[in-house]
Enzyme design. Structure first.
Site, PDB file in Angstrom:
ATOM      1  N   LYS A  18       0.977  -1.218  -0.110  1.00  0.00           N
ATOM      2  CA  LYS A  18      -0.003  -0.165  -0.034  1.00  0.00           C
ATOM      3  C   LYS A  18       0.902   0.998   0.106  1.00  0.00           C
ATOM      4  O   LYS A  18       1.920   1.082   0.717  1.00  0.00           O
ATOM      5  CB  LYS A  18      -0.996   0.015   1.379  1.00  0.00           C
ATOM      6  CG  LYS A  18      -2.013  -0.919   1.304  1.00  0.00           C
ATOM      7  CD  LYS A  18      -2.887  -1.209   2.451  1.00  0.00           C
ATOM      8  CE  LYS A  18      -3.663  -2.104   2.540  1.00  0.00           C
ATOM      9  NZ  LYS A  18      -4.684  -2.194   4.039  1.00  0.00           N
ATOM     10  N   ARG A  96       5.524   2.056   7.486  1.00  0.00           N
ATOM     11  CA  ARG A  96       5.070   1.100   8.352  1.00  0.00           C
ATOM     12  C   ARG A  96       5.740  -0.068   8.823  1.00  0.00           C
ATOM     13  O   ARG A  96       5.975  -0.885   8.007  1.00  0.00           O
ATOM     14  CB  ARG A  96       3.624   0.749   8.073  1.00  0.00           C
ATOM     15  CG  ARG A  96       2.821  -0.208   9.251  1.00  0.00           C
ATOM     16  CD  ARG A  96       1.435  -0.834   8.835  1.00  0.00           C
ATOM     17  NE  ARG A  96       0.807  -1.509   9.744  1.00  0.00           N
ATOM     18  CZ  ARG A  96       0.265  -2.837   9.765  1.00  0.00           C
ATOM     19  NH1 ARG A  96       0.139  -3.157   8.594  1.00  0.00           N
ATOM     20  NH2 ARG A  96      -0.111  -3.475  10.697  1.00  0.00           N
ATOM     21  N   HIS A 184      -1.566  -2.514  15.913  1.00  0.00           N
ATOM     22  CA  HIS A 184      -2.379  -1.458  15.141  1.00  0.00           C
ATOM     23  C   HIS A 184      -2.284  -0.169  15.790  1.00  0.00           C
ATOM     24  O   HIS A 184      -3.343   0.828  15.780  1.00  0.00           O
ATOM     25  CB  HIS A 184      -3.933  -1.938  15.513  1.00  0.00           C
ATOM     26  CG  HIS A 184      -4.448  -3.309  14.603  1.00  0.00           C
ATOM     27  ND1 HIS A 184      -5.080  -4.174  15.130  1.00  0.00           N
ATOM     28  CD2 HIS A 184      -4.060  -3.469  13.336  1.00  0.00           C
ATOM     29  CE1 HIS A 184      -5.189  -5.084  14.160  1.00  0.00           C
ATOM     30  NE2 HIS A 184      -4.637  -4.947  13.171  1.00  0.00           N
ATOM     31  N   HIS A 211     -10.588  -1.843  16.276  1.00  0.00           N
ATOM     32  CA  HIS A 211      -9.914  -1.877  15.053  1.00  0.00           C
ATOM     33  C   HIS A 211     -10.398  -3.451  14.524  1.00  0.00           C
ATOM     34  O   HIS A 211      -9.719  -4.316  14.726  1.00  0.00           O
ATOM     35  CB  HIS A 211      -8.426  -1.738  14.904  1.00  0.00           C
ATOM     36  CG  HIS A 211      -7.808  -1.780  13.571  1.00  0.00           C
ATOM     37  ND1 HIS A 211      -7.485  -0.851  12.779  1.00  0.00           N
ATOM     38  CD2 HIS A 211      -7.647  -3.060  12.754  1.00  0.00           C
ATOM     39  CE1 HIS A 211      -6.929  -0.928  11.679  1.00  0.00           C
ATOM     40  NE2 HIS A 211      -7.186  -2.488  11.535  1.00  0.00           N
ATOM     41  N   GLU A 382      -3.820   4.964   8.087  1.00  0.00           N
ATOM     42  CA  GLU A 382      -2.725   4.450   8.758  1.00  0.00           C
ATOM     43  C   GLU A 382      -1.615   5.275   7.749  1.00  0.00           C
ATOM     44  O   GLU A 382      -0.533   5.747   8.166  1.00  0.00           O
ATOM     45  CB  GLU A 382      -2.605   3.041   8.574  1.00  0.00           C
ATOM     46  CG  GLU A 382      -3.218   2.280   9.802  1.00  0.00           C
ATOM     47  CD  GLU A 382      -3.097   0.894   9.571  1.00  0.00           C
ATOM     48  OE1 GLU A 382      -3.066   0.100  10.542  1.00  0.00           O
ATOM     49  OE2 GLU A 382      -3.121   0.266   8.242  1.00  0.00           O
TER      50      GLU A 382
END
Length: 411
Positions: A18, A96, A184, A211, A382
């Protein structure tokens, strides 16, 4: 920072990559976002890109030699971005990274030594950490002069008190790093920031954020800080998930080893990829598929998910000593009307009164006006959190501008 400066975020999973591209300014305007899906699959890998003006691009990677990996995916992505944003410069890439261990409580600049240290956490997050770091290496090769920033999913939970951070094992294991890390964190931090904007009074109080997606967990927030999480040492604990087991009696693992003769690798495969909704239903990890199925196994899998979620919600509320607001986010939390209704049914004793019509309409607030506890549905982002962290780190380290040597062009 010049008007042509760019900030790229990367979130590399086992079979996906992503990304989001922002203008590097205080407003962080979103210029493009999307993902590469199906990595490792010779037949299905595709790149999907959405531009800020609404234009969309889809491109197959199946023609690439061998099985497209993260390096290949990034090459294809950069070629498309180069065509869309010629001669604009990527000054930073924000990644991330799921596991930061006990040391990292905030984003950091990445270098070779840190990459090596983070690789040591791969056994604690085998579905994520190796691919996160593969994405970092691919970005380093593509942007050798850009600032590479690591944002950790565990960092937000480093504010936990000891009782929420430990297991009832000899203390030496805690000192060695065997503790409850929580995950998360980027999603929870994003929600905490947005809740301060949407409902500042309740954001200062007792809030549970759920979440709920293919990966699922809950977090108890007190004045915007994490004080407890359902996930623990790894991303297996707590709620059942798409393919992960959630809470499990450790005696089951002893039985699988001693009586079933399963190896550590076989047990890992079972718990991470063949359990959860997929294992219970025997059909799919996807809630949408299970809701449409109508089979008894699908109904039972969803019922188990809801039952465990209700238990964890009560547990998180107990950690806070009460509840002022509940926020539902993630793919299930944001979209699964039926699961939300089942989760919140008959919770008047907790102060939760669901508004069925608001829930069906996917309203921002789905609790009734008279409900003592406000229940919100909030989309998480995110990628935006990655961008905000990178911008804050750059401002903290270098003021409002970056020196020329830290720039790198898409060309």
């Amino acid at each position: 920072m010049a008007a042509t400066d760019l900030l790229l975020t990367l979130n590399a999973g086992s079979s996906s990559l992503k990304f989001a591209l922002y203008g590097l300014s205080q407003a962080l305007p979103l210029l493009a976002h999307g993902q590469v899906e199906g990595l490792g699959d010779e037949q299905r890998p595709r790149l999907h890109v959405s531009l800020a003006d609404g234009e969309r691009h889809t491109q197959s990677l199946a023609h690439q030699a061998g099985r497209p990996d993260h390096d290949t995916a990034l090459d294809v992505l950069l070629a498309l971005l180069q065509a869309q944003f010629p001669r604009r410069k990527v000054r930073a890439v924000s990644h991330r990274v799921v596991h930061g261990g006990p040391e990292f409580a905030q984003p950091v600049r990445l270098d070779a030594a840190l990459l090596q240290a983070l690789a040591a956490f791969s056994p604690l997050a085998p579905l994520h950490q190796p691919h996160n770091l593969a994405g970092v290496r691919a970005a380093q090769a593509a942007f050798p002069a850009a600032v590479q920033v690591a944002c950790f999913d565990t960092a937000f939970h480093r504010s936990h008190p000891f009782v929420a951070d430990t297991f009832a094992l000899p203390r030496r294991f805690y000192e060695q790093g065997v503790r409850r890390y929580g995950f998360h964190g980027l999603s929870y931090e994003y929600i905490a920031r947005r809740l301060r904007e949407a409902d500042p009074l309740r954001a200062q109080g007792r809030v549970v954020v759920a979440h709920l997606g293919n990966g699922a967990s809950m977090c108890a927030l007190l004045n915007g800080r994490s004080v407890a999480s359902t996930m623990g040492f790894t991303a297996l604990d707590g709620l059942p998930m798409g393919t992960r087991c959630g809470q499990l009696d450790p005696g089951v693992l002893l039985y699988l080893m001693s009586e079933q003769g399963m190896s550590a690798a076989e047990i890992s495969e079972l718990l991470y990829t063949n359990a959860g909704l997929k294992g219970l239903s025997g059909e799919s990890h996807d809630v949408r598929v299970l809701e449409a199925s109508g089979s008894a196994a699908a109904r039972e899998a969803l019922a188990y998910f809801v039952d465990r979620a209700r238990r964890e919600l009560a547990g998180m509320t107990s950690c806070l000593g009460g509840l002022d607001a509940l926020v539902l986010t993630g793919g299930i939390g944001e979209n699964a009307v039926g699961v939300r209704a089942a989760l919140l049914r008959d919770l008047a004793w907790m102060g939760i009164h669901l508004d069925p019509e608001a829930n069906r309409d996917n309203a921002a607030v789905i609790s009734s006006p008279s409900s003592p506890v406000c229940v919100r549905v909030m989309p998480t982002d995110e990628e935006r959190m990655l961008a905000e962290h990178a911008l804050e780190l750059l401002a903290r380290d270098a003021g409002s501008t970056l020196p020329p040597e830290l720039t790198c062009s898409l060309d």
